[in-house]
Design a protein around this motif. Structure first.
Motif, PDB file in Angstrom:
ATOM      1  N   ALA A 111      68.212  23.474   7.193  1.00 18.59           N
ATOM      2  CA  ALA A 111      68.402  24.870   7.550  1.00 18.59           C
ATOM      3  C   ALA A 111      68.193  25.126   8.926  1.00 18.59           C
ATOM      4  N   VAL A 112      69.429  25.637   9.764  1.00 19.50           N
ATOM      5  CA  VAL A 112      69.335  25.941  11.120  1.00 19.50           C
ATOM      6  C   VAL A 112      69.085  27.370  11.293  1.00 19.50           C
ATOM      7  N   PRO A 113      68.083  27.843  12.037  1.00 18.30           N
ATOM      8  CA  PRO A 113      67.527  29.099  12.279  1.00 18.30           C
ATOM      9  C   PRO A 113      68.538  29.900  13.025  1.00 18.30           C
ATOM     10  N   VAL A 164      65.833  35.857  24.373  1.00 18.22           N
ATOM     11  CA  VAL A 164      67.069  35.560  24.430  1.00 18.22           C
ATOM     12  C   VAL A 164      66.900  34.202  23.486  1.00 18.22           C
ATOM     13  N   GLY A 165      67.856  34.367  22.513  1.00 16.07           N
ATOM     14  CA  GLY A 165      68.031  33.413  21.454  1.00 16.07           C
ATOM     15  C   GLY A 165      69.509  33.140  21.133  1.00 16.07           C
ATOM     16  N   ILE A 166      69.648  32.044  20.258  1.00 14.23           N
ATOM     17  CA  ILE A 166      70.674  31.607  19.605  1.00 14.23           C
ATOM     18  C   ILE A 166      71.013  31.980  18.267  1.00 14.23           C
ATOM     19  N   SER A 167      72.112  33.127  18.070  1.00 16.87           N
ATOM     20  CA  SER A 167      72.335  33.832  16.851  1.00 16.87           C
ATOM     21  C   SER A 167      72.991  32.863  15.932  1.00 16.87           C
ATOM     22  N   PRO A 186      67.736  37.103   5.874  1.00 15.06           N
ATOM     23  CA  PRO A 186      68.248  35.677   6.269  1.00 15.06           C
ATOM     24  C   PRO A 186      67.727  35.275   7.359  1.00 15.06           C
ATOM     25  N   THR A 187      67.526  33.870   7.519  1.00 19.73           N
ATOM     26  CA  THR A 187      67.097  33.431   8.931  1.00 19.73           C
ATOM     27  C   THR A 187      68.179  33.270   9.693  1.00 19.73           C
ATOM     28  N   GLU A 216      68.547  29.840   2.876  1.00 25.36           N
ATOM     29  CA  GLU A 216      69.865  29.913   2.018  1.00 25.36           C
ATOM     30  C   GLU A 216      70.267  28.567   1.431  1.00 25.36           C
ATOM     31  N   ALA A 217      69.801  27.500   1.571  1.00 24.44           N
ATOM     32  CA  ALA A 217      69.945  26.377   0.861  1.00 24.44           C
ATOM     33  C   ALA A 217      68.391  25.492   0.301  1.00 24.44           C
TER      34      ALA A 217
END
Length: 440
Positions: A161-163, A239-242, A48-49, A97-98
């Motif tokens: 879709a938001v990663p 560093v990323g946004i989960s 999943p992204t 996912e969509a």
């Protein structure tokens, strides 16, 4: 071919699914994904992204708190392996996912994502062995808001879709005075005024060249020295946004300058942010931001602190507030960091969590990360009286090296506005319309 990390992640998914006693079809329907997509997640053929559907699956399968933590760890490693494989030109296929809206209907490219930029500044130790350098991995995709709004007005369903954990790193070269100088494409400097609407994506950055060390200005290096590769430079972590709402969809609001009859139904939770961006929305009240930090090697990197930088403070937007969902009732409140944007100098303060009747003590910095030991930080960033533009800076150190990583919203500051006193709306599926909350 599935990566080893994806196979380990899939093994735990299968264990939870089998233990729940529910079929793939039943679980897929509750997760808003196709049955074949869920099969591929559980077989390790796709990752999943973003983590939101994985967390919902864990809740549906009654995962224990320890299993929640382990599942999140495995997803971070699997997602990182997928991204590395993609960068090398051999990424395993990822199933969205969509379904995305066709270009003819929405004017947007299928799979368009909300960009996130993370910029890093490195300070190297002085001396002939220090090698200033830079490294940049920045991706930002754009959309056509005008055409998209036209499609929304025509009643098209938007699914953007938001990663999860989109990661980019900017390094900086060293100035003579020892201060880092951001490379091209870095985020807007402090003091930049926030745009009145949703911020746009910044162009991709370019990497600054790395300098080669020299043992002496008057002598050539010896053959053995020349054969030695230069020391590793650049930001030693990603560093990323989960997630933009780790308690999804509980308590998530967006402020829209739209009347209820012009606002389409809310999408699946993983698409909320893209949906709001397409409508010119701004995060309302609380923004529950989840950061993931992972080292680039087995060497430990210490996370020393996270700082909040406010670049704009105005009166709250006089728009309507639209709720993305009502209570989750998970029974588990993760350990978080509270950020009060209304404070004169907002601080990142640790807050205790709750697991049933057990209190999880608050834990402040420092934290350690490595390539096999990621760290997840849950931040509850909120305002009750302003419209605030802000970004974060994460201080790190590794040995005698140190630096700062900037976390923002696609090269622009994040934006959060208070919802107190605003008309709040919730969507009623049986009526097919947005309805004002009682007492509004």
């Amino acid at each position: 071919m599935a990566t080893p990390e994806a196979e380990e992640f899939a093994a735990l998914l299968r264990e939870l699914k089998d233990r729940s006693g529910r079929s793939y079809g039943v679980l897929a329907g509750k997760l808003h994904v196709s049955t074949s997509t869920l099969h591929r997640y559980c077989n390790g053929d796709a990752v999943p992204t973003e983590y939101a559907p994985v967390e919902r699956l864990a809740r549906l399968c009654a995962a224990t708190p320890a299993e929640h933590v382990e599942l999140h760890r495995r997803w971070i490693l699997a997602d990182g392996a997928r991204r590395r494989a993609r960068a090398e030109g051999a990424a395993p296929e990822t199933v969205p996912e969509a379904a995305a809206v066709p270009p003819a209907a929405s004017g947007a490219v299928p799979g368009t994502v909300a960009p996130v930029a993370v910029a890093g500044t490195v300070q190297e130790p002085a001396g002939p062995e220090a090698v200033p350098g830079a490294e940049t991995v920045l991706a930002a995709r754009t959309r056509n808001p005008k055409r998209l709004r036209i499609a929304l007005a025509a009643g098209a369903v938007v699914a953007l879709a938001v990663p999860a954990a989109f990661i980019a790193s900017h390094a900086a070269t060293q100035d003579p005075d020892g201060k880092g100088k951001p490379v091209a494409g870095a985020s807007a400097p402090p003091g930049t005024a926030a745009s009145p609407r949703t911020p746009s994506a910044s162009p991709s950055g370019s990497a600054a060249p790395s300098a080669s060390p020299s043992g002496s200005p008057s002598a050539s290096p010896s053959p053995s020295r020349a054969a030695t590769p230069p020391a590793t430079v650049g930001v030693p972590l990603r560093v990323g946004i989960s997630s933009y709402n780790w308690d999804s969809p509980c308590g998530q609001y967006y402020l829209l300058d739209q009347e209820p009859d012009a606002v389409p139904p809310p999408p699946a939770p993983q698409d909320n942010r893209g949906w709001a961006r397409a409508l010119g929305g701004v995060d309302g009240g609380h923004m529950q931001l989840q950061l993931t930090a992972t080292g680039k090697s087995a060497d430990s990197v210490v996370l020393n602190a996270v700082h909040v930088r406010v670049v704009g403070r105005n009166a709250p937007l006089d728009w309507k507030a639209y709720s993305m969902g009502d209570g989750c009732g998970s029974g588990v409140t993760p350990q978080t960091f509270d950020v009060d944007l209304d404070a004169g100098h907002p601080l990142v303060k640790p807050v205790a969590g709750q697991n049933g009747d057990t209190v999880v003590p608050a834990k402040d910095f420092p934290y350690k990360v490595a390539s096999n030991d990621p760290q997840v930080l849950n931040l509850d960033v909120h305002t009750e009286g302003h419209d605030i533009s802000w970004y974060l800076e994460l201080d790190w150190s590794s040995g005698d090296r140190r630096g700062t990583v900037r976390v923002d919203d696609g090269g622009e500051p994040f934006r959060t506005s208070a919802i107190e006193g605003r008309t709040e709306y919730g969507y009623w599926p049986d009526k097919g319309e947005w309805v004002a909350r009682s007492g509004q």
